[in-house]
Every structure is written in C-alpha cells, then in structure tokens.
Scaffold this active site. Structure first.
Site, PDB file in Angstrom:
ATOM      1  N   GLN A 143       0.767  -1.120  -0.028  1.00 30.54           N
ATOM      2  CA  GLN A 143       0.117   0.092  -0.049  1.00 30.54           C
ATOM      3  C   GLN A 143       0.833   1.279  -0.175  1.00 30.54           C
ATOM      4  O   GLN A 143       0.261   2.319  -0.139  1.00 30.54           O
ATOM      5  CB  GLN A 143      -0.991  -0.052   1.164  1.00 30.54           C
ATOM      6  CG  GLN A 143      -1.991  -1.032   1.205  1.00 30.54           C
ATOM      7  CD  GLN A 143      -3.063  -1.100   2.259  1.00 30.54           C
ATOM      8  OE1 GLN A 143      -2.880  -1.761   3.129  1.00 30.54           O
ATOM      9  NE2 GLN A 143      -4.041  -0.242   2.136  1.00 30.54           N
TER      10      GLN A 143
ATOM     11  N   ASN B 100      -2.004 -11.053   8.097  1.00 27.31           N
ATOM     12  CA  ASN B 100      -3.163 -10.059   8.273  1.00 27.31           C
ATOM     13  C   ASN B 100      -4.200 -10.569   7.470  1.00 27.31           C
ATOM     14  O   ASN B 100      -4.374 -10.889   6.501  1.00 27.31           O
ATOM     15  CB  ASN B 100      -2.506  -8.868   7.385  1.00 27.31           C
ATOM     16  CG  ASN B 100      -3.556  -7.712   7.495  1.00 27.31           C
ATOM     17  OD1 ASN B 100      -3.783  -7.094   8.589  1.00 27.31           O
ATOM     18  ND2 ASN B 100      -4.425  -7.391   6.598  1.00 27.31           N
ATOM     19  N   GLU B 101      -5.406 -10.313   8.309  1.00 24.62           N
ATOM     20  CA  GLU B 101      -6.514 -10.545   7.936  1.00 24.62           C
ATOM     21  C   GLU B 101      -6.836 -11.733   7.185  1.00 24.62           C
ATOM     22  O   GLU B 101      -7.500 -11.547   5.919  1.00 24.62           O
ATOM     23  CB  GLU B 101      -7.383  -9.325   7.408  1.00 24.62           C
ATOM     24  CG  GLU B 101      -7.258  -8.215   8.326  1.00 24.62           C
ATOM     25  CD  GLU B 101      -7.916  -6.843   7.855  1.00 24.62           C
ATOM     26  OE1 GLU B 101      -8.437  -6.777   6.655  1.00 24.62           O
ATOM     27  OE2 GLU B 101      -8.148  -5.924   8.783  1.00 24.62           O
TER      28      GLU B 101
ATOM     29  N   HIS C 134       0.743  -9.787   3.952  1.00 25.66           N
ATOM     30  CA  HIS C 134      -0.354  -8.553   4.128  1.00 25.66           C
ATOM     31  C   HIS C 134      -1.196  -8.546   2.692  1.00 25.66           C
ATOM     32  O   HIS C 134      -0.894  -7.692   1.942  1.00 25.66           O
ATOM     33  CB  HIS C 134      -0.172  -7.153   4.575  1.00 25.66           C
ATOM     34  CG  HIS C 134      -1.113  -6.366   5.126  1.00 25.66           C
ATOM     35  ND1 HIS C 134      -1.196  -5.756   6.091  1.00 25.66           N
ATOM     36  CD2 HIS C 134      -2.395  -5.934   4.283  1.00 25.66           C
ATOM     37  CE1 HIS C 134      -2.105  -4.820   6.269  1.00 25.66           C
ATOM     38  NE2 HIS C 134      -2.855  -5.088   5.148  1.00 25.66           N
TER      39      HIS C 134
HETATM   40  C1  FCB Z   1      -7.944  -3.429   6.416  1.00 23.41           C
HETATM   41  C2  FCB Z   1      -6.624  -3.861   5.835  1.00 23.41           C
HETATM   42  C3  FCB Z   1      -5.723  -2.603   5.654  1.00 23.41           C
HETATM   43  C4  FCB Z   1      -6.511  -1.386   4.892  1.00 23.41           C
HETATM   44  C5  FCB Z   1      -7.812  -1.023   5.987  1.00 23.41           C
HETATM   45  C6  FCB Z   1      -8.484   0.131   5.491  1.00 23.41           C
HETATM   46  O1  FCB Z   1      -8.870  -4.199   6.192  1.00 23.41           O
HETATM   47  O2  FCB Z   1      -5.953  -4.648   6.706  1.00 23.41           O
HETATM   48  O3  FCB Z   1      -4.602  -3.093   4.482  1.00 23.41           O
HETATM   49  O4  FCB Z   1      -6.883  -1.645   3.763  1.00 23.41           O
HETATM   50  O5  FCB Z   1      -8.651  -2.363   6.194  1.00 23.41           O
END
Ligand code: FCB
Length: 429
Positions: free
Chosen positions: A20, A158-159, A114
């Site tokens: 990002q 991440n997520e 990520h």
């Molecule tokens: C999350 C992501 C991050 C960014 C935020 C706004 O879900 O982990 O990279 O995009 O949202």
C-alpha cells in the site's frame, strides 16, 4: 466529551502495509490485478507513496507524531522474487529501515503477509495449494534469521478472512475466484501457515539469544455482526452464523491449532496456544438480515466516506469478547477511518480511544493501538481515492501534509491522554 487518560505503559503508533505504500514492485499479485483494470480510480500500487525510496522521510513523519510503535509489512515478492531465489539486497533494505526506526525509539511490529503474493506463488496456486505451507515456512525462516536480532514482534498473516473472502468468495480481489470450496481450502492453508510460522519464529529466536520478548500473533479482522432487527429471532440467528463463518471459526482454529468446521477438523499441526497477543483490526459493524443473508448498514447511523458505519462501542464489545475467549494482551493492530476532508477523524480517534480507556480501567489488558494509517495510501480496489491517513498525500508530487486529526493524534501519542484543552482545540467546531 470528557477528558481521559490511558495507562502509563500504553503504546501508540500507526500501521501500514508494504504494497500500500512502497510502490515500484511489479512482481506481486496486486500489481497484476491493477493492470487488469480492477481498481475503481484506475490507480496502481506501482505508484503508491514511493515509500521504498522515501522511508527516511516517512520515519521522520512518525517521529513528529511521537510514535512509540509502528506496524510495517514486508513484501514477499521483493524478498523472494523467484521461487527459491532470495534477494539479500531487499532484506538489507528492510534492515536499514528497521534500524532507523529503532534509532528513533520506535518499536517495529513486522507483518509477514498482508494480502499480496509473489507472482510465482500465485501461479502455483497461492494459498489454495497446500504446498504454500512449505513455501511460507521457508520465507519466514529466511526473514527471521536475518531480521530476528532487530525484530522481536511479528504478525504472521494480516486478516486471513478478508483475504480469502474477497479473493475466493466475492471474487473482487485477486485471484478473482467465486467458490466456497476453494475459499475453505484457503482458510485451512492460512491457518496451517500461521501455526507453522508461529512455532518457527519462536524456535529461531530461542535458539539465538536475541533481545526482546518474542511476540507472535495474527492481525484478525473482527467486525460486529448485529441483527438488523434485534427482536427478530431469525435475524439474531443469521448474525451469529455470519460471525462464526466469517471470523469465529477461523480465529479459533488459528489460535488453538484445532481446526473448527468449516475450516477443517482435528489438529493437523498439533493443538497448542499459537498467539502471544490478540491482534484486532476493527473498523465497523454489519447489520444482518436473515432474509437473503444480507449485510446492511444500520439505518440512521454515522458513516465514513466508504459508507462504513462508525461504531466505537463495537471496539469495546470485541475486546471484551476476545479477552474472555483467549486471555492474552490485546493489541489493536488497526483502527482508523476513511475521511478525505478530515471532518470526523479526530472524533473517531477520540471515541475509539475512549472505549479503550474504559477497558483498561476495567482491567482488560489493551496495551497498544496502531492507527490505520500514517498517510493516505493505495487502498486496494478503492485505489488512491480512499483517504485513511493522518497525513494527506498528493500522489503527483508525493508531498505529505499533516492533517489536523494527525496533530491531535500526535499529541495523544505523546501525552497518553486527552485533556479538556485538547477537546476544545480539536473536537469542537
Ligand atoms: C484493512 C486492511 C488494510 C486497510 C484497511 C483500511 O482491512 O488490513 O490493509 O486496507 O482495511
């Protein structure tokens, strides 16, 4: 609005992700996705913030905001540009960046994955193919052996739920698949990757006498799912099912090693406690209707620029729930809002930190807060149009300008409190 204080040991900073902000990398799955024309404003992560070349300037921005901690990502496709070929220059670059952070007294929390994959991995099936567990382990080993003397804190993934659902169920992120069967494979492989990496990181850092307490966890994307109509038992049921399918089953599988359906069954890598902190990325609430299993935004509620409900109380509820489930220190690994005009970000920060201060008073060990994000950056399919930064970015000139909310946050980072004067200065129109 009342003044409040955070505990003396509380640490604040911000979070970013490599793809990002860095720019300049054509070797990852998101660059490809941009090239195929999937980004709303046609921007590309090739530009982003040019942070790869400007990291010194950006660390100065953090310093100015009195950051004590910073969550940063590594780009796997730079570190391992081709399968099995590792780039020592890329890792040396990250060492320089991390060394500078440490010199400035900013403690790094490093994210290993990520959302983006090297192209070679994506071609081999990415997280859908079980070989990814082996590839991920080899990558993590390379990284931790080279950074482990500087970095003691890691986020493996991440997520995972967001990565898998958007890429394999809704098909709006790479690789653009819409299949529940394939989604579940990704869930399972991500859980196995995390557990494998968790064990490996601890082993490497234990075998070598590195400073700093090793802390490893996942940045879990946790949403509030509430029934659209709280008196309708079917809406209540639907909200519970959504919660379990989107986050509950996966989070528990990753944390304990015991895979819960539909992620899997049994404990293929052994049962255990695979987290040293509870990482929570919190943004919003969904209101669920049983009819059509739709998620909507609660009518009459405040929204951000992306129409996400602003619901600070949700952070309180989630922390309570997850602490009850896992009993570990809580790190808010992301929280922030999309507000291009900087109209409500200060209030957003105040309200969420206020909830945290309440939790701390109640003895729930929330220890850290990483604001998403330091500066406007490439927001996945929203591209450059969605602005989450404490600093405004002009992408043509790459000039970063501090927003008023950024100044407010910088003061909180320094003082660990919001005073009446700060309320007058930043929160009153
Ligand atoms: C999350 C992501 C991050 C960014 C935020 C706004 O879900 O982990 O990279 O995009 O949202």
């Amino acid at each position: 609005m009342k003044a409040f204080k955070l505990p003396d040991h509380f640490l604040l900073g911000s979070a970013t992700a490599a793809t990002q902000i860095e720019g300049g990398d054509k070797n990852n799955s998101w660059y490809n996705w941009c090239e195929k024309g999937h980004i709303k404003d046609r921007s590309t992560c090739l530009r982003a913030n040019d942070h790869w070349n400007r990291y010194k300037e950006d660390i100065a921005l953090m310093e100015k905001l009195n950051h004590k901690v910073y969550r940063m990502g590594l780009e796997w496709s730079r570190i391992e540009p081709q399968e099995g070929r590792f780039d020592d220059e890329a890792i040396a670059h990250y060492r320089d960046e991390i060394t500078l952070l440490l010199e400035k007294g900013i403690k790094p929390l490093v994210t290993l994955h990520h959302f983006t994959n090297p192209l070679w991995l994506e071609r081999m099936g990415g997280f859908e193919d079980k070989s990814v567990v082996w590839y991920f382990e080899r990558y993590v080993k390379y990284v931790v052996e080279r950074l482990g003397d500087l970095v003691s804190e890691y986020i493996t993934i991440n997520e995972p739920n967001v990565y898998a659902t958007l890429g394999y169920y809704f098909g709006v992120w790479p690789p653009g698949v819409k299949s529940i069967k394939r989604l579940l494979k990704v869930y399972r492989n991500m859980a196995l990757c995390h557990i494998t990496a968790y064990k490996l990181i601890h082993k490497i850092r234990k075998d070598n006498d590195f400073p700093g307490k090793t802390m490893v966890g996942v940045a879990n994307h946790v949403r509030i799912f509430d029934p659209y109509n709280k008196y309708n038992p079917l809406d209540i049921l639907a909200a519970k099912i959504m919660d379990y399918l989107f986050q509950g089953s996966l989070t528990k599988s990753m944390a304990t090693g015991f895979l819960r359906p539909p992620v899997g069954l049994g404990a293929p890598k052994g049962g255990g406690r695979y987290f040293d902190f509870i990482g929570i990325n919190y943004y919003t609430r969904d209101s669920i209707r049983f009819k059509g299993f739709r998620n909507e935004v609660m009518p009459g509620t405040p929204r951000n620029d992306l129409n996400w409900e602003i619901y600070p109380r949700g952070l309180y509820r989630i922390c309570k729930k997850y602490y009850r489930l896992f009993t570990a220190p809580i790190w808010i690994t992301e929280n922030g809002t999309c507000d291009g005009e900087d109209r409500f970000r200060s209030r957003f920060i105040y309200d969420h930190l206020y909830e945290i201060s309440k939790l701390c008073k109640e003895g729930i060990p929330v220890e850290r807060y990483y604001h998403w994000t330091l500066m406007d950056n490439f927001e996945w399919v929203e591209g450059e149009s969605a602005r989450f930064g404490l600093y405004h970015v002009d992408y043509d000139t790459q000039v970063r300008t501090l927003r008023k909310s950024g100044r407010f946050y910088g003061e909180i980072c320094k003082r660990l409190e919001v005073t009446d004067d700060m309320i007058d200065m930043y929160l009153k129109d």
